[in-house]
Scaffold this active site. Sequence first.
Site, PDB file in Angstrom:
ATOM      1  N   ASP A 168      23.473   0.439  10.652  1.00 22.14           N
ATOM      2  CA  ASP A 168      22.779  -0.776  10.248  1.00 22.14           C
ATOM      3  C   ASP A 168      23.192  -1.948  11.122  1.00 22.14           C
ATOM      4  O   ASP A 168      23.379  -3.058  10.644  1.00 22.14           O
ATOM      5  CB  ASP A 168      23.054  -1.104   8.763  1.00 22.14           C
ATOM      6  CG  ASP A 168      22.916   0.121   7.882  1.00 22.14           C
ATOM      7  OD1 ASP A 168      23.821   0.964   7.907  1.00 22.14           O
ATOM      8  OD2 ASP A 168      21.898   0.253   7.208  1.00 22.14           O
ATOM      9  N   ASP A 197      20.407   3.506  11.466  1.00 21.94           N
ATOM     10  CA  ASP A 197      19.790   2.173  11.499  1.00 21.94           C
ATOM     11  C   ASP A 197      20.294   1.427  12.725  1.00 21.94           C
ATOM     12  O   ASP A 197      21.307   0.731  12.678  1.00 21.94           O
ATOM     13  CB  ASP A 197      20.058   1.369  10.218  1.00 21.94           C
ATOM     14  CG  ASP A 197      19.152   1.831   9.070  1.00 21.94           C
ATOM     15  OD1 ASP A 197      18.345   2.748   9.279  1.00 21.94           O
ATOM     16  OD2 ASP A 197      19.289   1.262   7.971  1.00 21.94           O
ATOM     17  N   TYR A 200      16.479  -2.023  14.270  1.00 23.60           N
ATOM     18  CA  TYR A 200      15.654  -2.780  13.314  1.00 23.60           C
ATOM     19  C   TYR A 200      14.373  -3.314  13.949  1.00 23.60           C
ATOM     20  O   TYR A 200      13.812  -4.307  13.490  1.00 23.60           O
ATOM     21  CB  TYR A 200      16.450  -3.931  12.655  1.00 23.60           C
ATOM     22  CG  TYR A 200      17.389  -3.432  11.599  1.00 23.60           C
ATOM     23  CD1 TYR A 200      18.555  -2.760  11.936  1.00 23.60           C
ATOM     24  CD2 TYR A 200      17.103  -3.607  10.247  1.00 23.60           C
ATOM     25  CE1 TYR A 200      19.409  -2.266  10.972  1.00 23.60           C
ATOM     26  CE2 TYR A 200      17.957  -3.112   9.270  1.00 23.60           C
ATOM     27  CZ  TYR A 200      19.109  -2.450   9.643  1.00 23.60           C
ATOM     28  OH  TYR A 200      19.943  -1.968   8.689  1.00 23.60           O
ATOM     29  N   ASN A 234      16.835   5.142   8.019  1.00 24.88           N
ATOM     30  CA  ASN A 234      15.442   4.868   7.648  1.00 24.88           C
ATOM     31  C   ASN A 234      14.736   3.970   8.663  1.00 24.88           C
ATOM     32  O   ASN A 234      13.522   4.053   8.827  1.00 24.88           O
ATOM     33  CB  ASN A 234      15.355   4.248   6.246  1.00 24.88           C
ATOM     34  CG  ASN A 234      16.271   3.069   6.055  1.00 24.88           C
ATOM     35  OD1 ASN A 234      17.480   3.198   6.238  1.00 24.88           O
ATOM     36  ND2 ASN A 234      15.725   1.924   5.695  1.00 24.88           N
ATOM     37  N   HIS A 235      15.497   3.127   9.374  1.00 22.73           N
ATOM     38  CA  HIS A 235      14.848   2.263  10.368  1.00 22.73           C
ATOM     39  C   HIS A 235      14.503   3.006  11.657  1.00 22.73           C
ATOM     40  O   HIS A 235      13.962   2.408  12.591  1.00 22.73           O
ATOM     41  CB  HIS A 235      15.727   1.046  10.669  1.00 22.73           C
ATOM     42  CG  HIS A 235      15.708   0.034   9.559  1.00 22.73           C
ATOM     43  ND1 HIS A 235      14.701  -0.880   9.387  1.00 22.73           N
ATOM     44  CD2 HIS A 235      16.561  -0.162   8.516  1.00 22.73           C
ATOM     45  CE1 HIS A 235      14.930  -1.625   8.317  1.00 22.73           C
ATOM     46  NE2 HIS A 235      16.059  -1.201   7.768  1.00 22.73           N
ATOM     47  N   HIS A 319      23.072   8.988   6.600  1.00 20.88           N
ATOM     48  CA  HIS A 319      22.772   7.561   6.493  1.00 20.88           C
ATOM     49  C   HIS A 319      22.886   7.042   5.058  1.00 20.88           C
ATOM     50  O   HIS A 319      23.509   6.021   4.799  1.00 20.88           O
ATOM     51  CB  HIS A 319      21.386   7.259   7.051  1.00 20.88           C
ATOM     52  CG  HIS A 319      21.101   5.792   7.062  1.00 20.88           C
ATOM     53  ND1 HIS A 319      21.834   4.907   7.831  1.00 20.88           N
ATOM     54  CD2 HIS A 319      20.210   5.032   6.380  1.00 20.88           C
ATOM     55  CE1 HIS A 319      21.390   3.686   7.629  1.00 20.88           C
ATOM     56  NE2 HIS A 319      20.415   3.718   6.749  1.00 20.88           N
ATOM     57  N   HIS A 328      22.248  -2.509  -4.504  1.00 24.09           N
ATOM     58  CA  HIS A 328      21.286  -2.186  -3.463  1.00 24.09           C
ATOM     59  C   HIS A 328      21.402  -0.701  -3.085  1.00 24.09           C
ATOM     60  O   HIS A 328      22.491  -0.194  -2.836  1.00 24.09           O
ATOM     61  CB  HIS A 328      21.569  -3.055  -2.234  1.00 24.09           C
ATOM     62  CG  HIS A 328      20.347  -3.357  -1.430  1.00 24.09           C
ATOM     63  ND1 HIS A 328      19.186  -3.843  -1.982  1.00 24.09           N
ATOM     64  CD2 HIS A 328      20.091  -3.230  -0.110  1.00 24.09           C
ATOM     65  CE1 HIS A 328      18.275  -4.007  -1.039  1.00 24.09           C
ATOM     66  NE2 HIS A 328      18.798  -3.631   0.101  1.00 24.09           N
ATOM     67  N   HIS A 329      20.263  -0.032  -3.054  1.00 25.34           N
ATOM     68  CA  HIS A 329      20.198   1.402  -2.697  1.00 25.34           C
ATOM     69  C   HIS A 329      20.958   2.296  -3.673  1.00 25.34           C
ATOM     70  O   HIS A 329      21.339   3.418  -3.333  1.00 25.34           O
ATOM     71  CB  HIS A 329      20.713   1.654  -1.278  1.00 25.34           C
ATOM     72  CG  HIS A 329      19.970   0.902  -0.214  1.00 25.34           C
ATOM     73  ND1 HIS A 329      18.593   0.890  -0.131  1.00 25.34           N
ATOM     74  CD2 HIS A 329      20.412   0.142   0.822  1.00 25.34           C
ATOM     75  CE1 HIS A 329      18.227   0.146   0.907  1.00 25.34           C
ATOM     76  NE2 HIS A 329      19.305  -0.317   1.492  1.00 25.34           N
ATOM     77  N   HIS A 356      23.599   2.440   5.409  1.00 26.27           N
ATOM     78  CA  HIS A 356      22.474   2.068   4.558  1.00 26.27           C
ATOM     79  C   HIS A 356      22.767   0.862   3.667  1.00 26.27           C
ATOM     80  O   HIS A 356      21.993  -0.088   3.640  1.00 26.27           O
ATOM     81  CB  HIS A 356      22.044   3.273   3.715  1.00 26.27           C
ATOM     82  CG  HIS A 356      20.655   3.177   3.189  1.00 26.27           C
ATOM     83  ND1 HIS A 356      19.615   2.643   3.920  1.00 26.27           N
ATOM     84  CD2 HIS A 356      20.103   3.574   1.999  1.00 26.27           C
ATOM     85  CE1 HIS A 356      18.496   2.715   3.203  1.00 26.27           C
ATOM     86  NE2 HIS A 356      18.759   3.258   2.042  1.00 26.27           N
ATOM     87  N   HIS A 358      24.554  -2.462   3.015  1.00 24.84           N
ATOM     88  CA  HIS A 358      25.109  -3.413   3.975  1.00 24.84           C
ATOM     89  C   HIS A 358      26.397  -4.026   3.427  1.00 24.84           C
ATOM     90  O   HIS A 358      26.479  -5.219   3.100  1.00 24.84           O
ATOM     91  CB  HIS A 358      24.080  -4.498   4.303  1.00 24.84           C
ATOM     92  CG  HIS A 358      22.820  -3.932   4.870  1.00 24.84           C
ATOM     93  ND1 HIS A 358      21.640  -4.610   4.928  1.00 24.84           N
ATOM     94  CD2 HIS A 358      22.568  -2.710   5.413  1.00 24.84           C
ATOM     95  CE1 HIS A 358      20.717  -3.842   5.484  1.00 24.84           C
ATOM     96  NE2 HIS A 358      21.252  -2.680   5.779  1.00 24.84           N
TER      97      HIS A 358
HETATM   98 FE   LIG Z   1      19.260   2.058   5.999  1.00 26.82          FE
END
Ligand SMILES: [Fe+2]
Length: 469
Positions: A168, A197, A200, A234-235, A319, A328-329, A356, A358
């Site tokens: 990330d 990641d 971005y 995912n990015h 990830h 988050h997530h 993933h 942050h």
């Molecule tokens: Fe991610």
Amino acid sequence: MVVRWVCASFVLLLLVGFMLNAAEFVNGGITSSYARKNDISADMPLDSDVFQVPPGYNAPQQVHITQGDHEGKAVIVSWVTPDEPGSNTVLYWTDNSKQKSSANGIVLTYKYFNYTSGYIHHCTIENLEVSQSYNGCWNWEYHKTILVYSPPRAGPDVPYTFGLIAGDLGQTYDSNRTLTHYELNPTKGQTLLFVGDLSYSDDYPFHDNNRWDTWGRFIERSAAYQPWIWTAGNHEIDFAPDIGEAKPFKPYTSRFHVPYRASESTSPLWYSIKRASAYIIVLSSYSAYGKYTPQYKWFEYELPKVNRTETPWLIVLMHSPLYNSYVHHYMEGETMRVMYEPWFVEYKVDVIFAGHVHAYERSERVSNIAYNITNGLCDPISDQSAPVYITIGDGGNQEGLATNMTDPQPSYSAYREASFGHGIFDIKNRTHAYFGWHRNQDGYAVEADSAWLYNRYWDPSEESSIASF
Ligand SMILES: [Fe+2]
């Protein structure tokens, strides 16, 4: 009457004390009180010095290296030439040799919506001598050289240091701080494990792939000089059928080649390598991993192949974290946990690094594999055969920090903090490794969190599990 009241109060105090103790037992480890600013960091502008295009016609740029085979005797050198394909040849030589060897690579381009890439080169240099320093270059007129330290021969007591610039990463001012902090850490990593990641660029309109190019130039100052081991996040999916881009992972797999065929994988998104005393397995959180899928079938045969007498340290990169106590997530990794956690415990994986989220988090050794739908055994329990889960998605991208945490801190969480930073995984020998996490706001040598890891296979206190392995 007074005596009765005192007795009742005493019993009440005991009960309250017991309840407090119980709460303490149920709650987890440390939630750091460190408070950093939560300003969302902006991407560095296109004319930043870290994105500078190197001078000279068709000068190679975006240079990065990664391991080129399963054993560690090869390196893949990748670079981009902007104007024309140019040479595919890399010349290389050792410090103490005047003899130059050469290797030929491939060149490719890709299109993404209204973007056409430069000429992307990938060249594998094979049969490297162990523990040797190599120089390499493409074209004498550019005077640009890479520097590769080939790893030592795989062996159980080979000390080796891996860096973890968090996944990330992105390309913000915070991303730059993270990379600088890693580069200036006196405990230098010899190889970097990157947990997904990258650029971005998909946060930009039409997934502006020019931001893949700026990212490639940004990381070159590290990635041209030590291997970065890639994991897709995912990015990297870049799936945008609304603009006609329906082939997932197209920019990522075009730009970042990995030695997946060497571990009999059928996809660059999951593969394994050996490096010094470590066996590293890379998994894809965003490819099918259920039963009968290609990734499942590959992984099923991968863990039993690991020879812990040769590479005692078994590391998995993915990830999306399997244990995450941030809001988050939260639980996004749950289906992969259900599928693969029994194997992680059976084969005593030492540590699993993920991104993933942050922020930073380190788990206790826990497992949650007893549940069978009807027995109610669905809480994680302490398990010395289980991995330590380290979430290090705190590279510094433009989406900002994950500051909201589940409350109370669950028992599986040993330490958590919403700061950007990087990690160092320092293997000392077959039994001991040391992990340190460095937040960007501290001095280069300061660790905000650290832990000794005792090897799951060689730990003397685990004699019985060695026998049953
Ligand atoms: Fe991610």
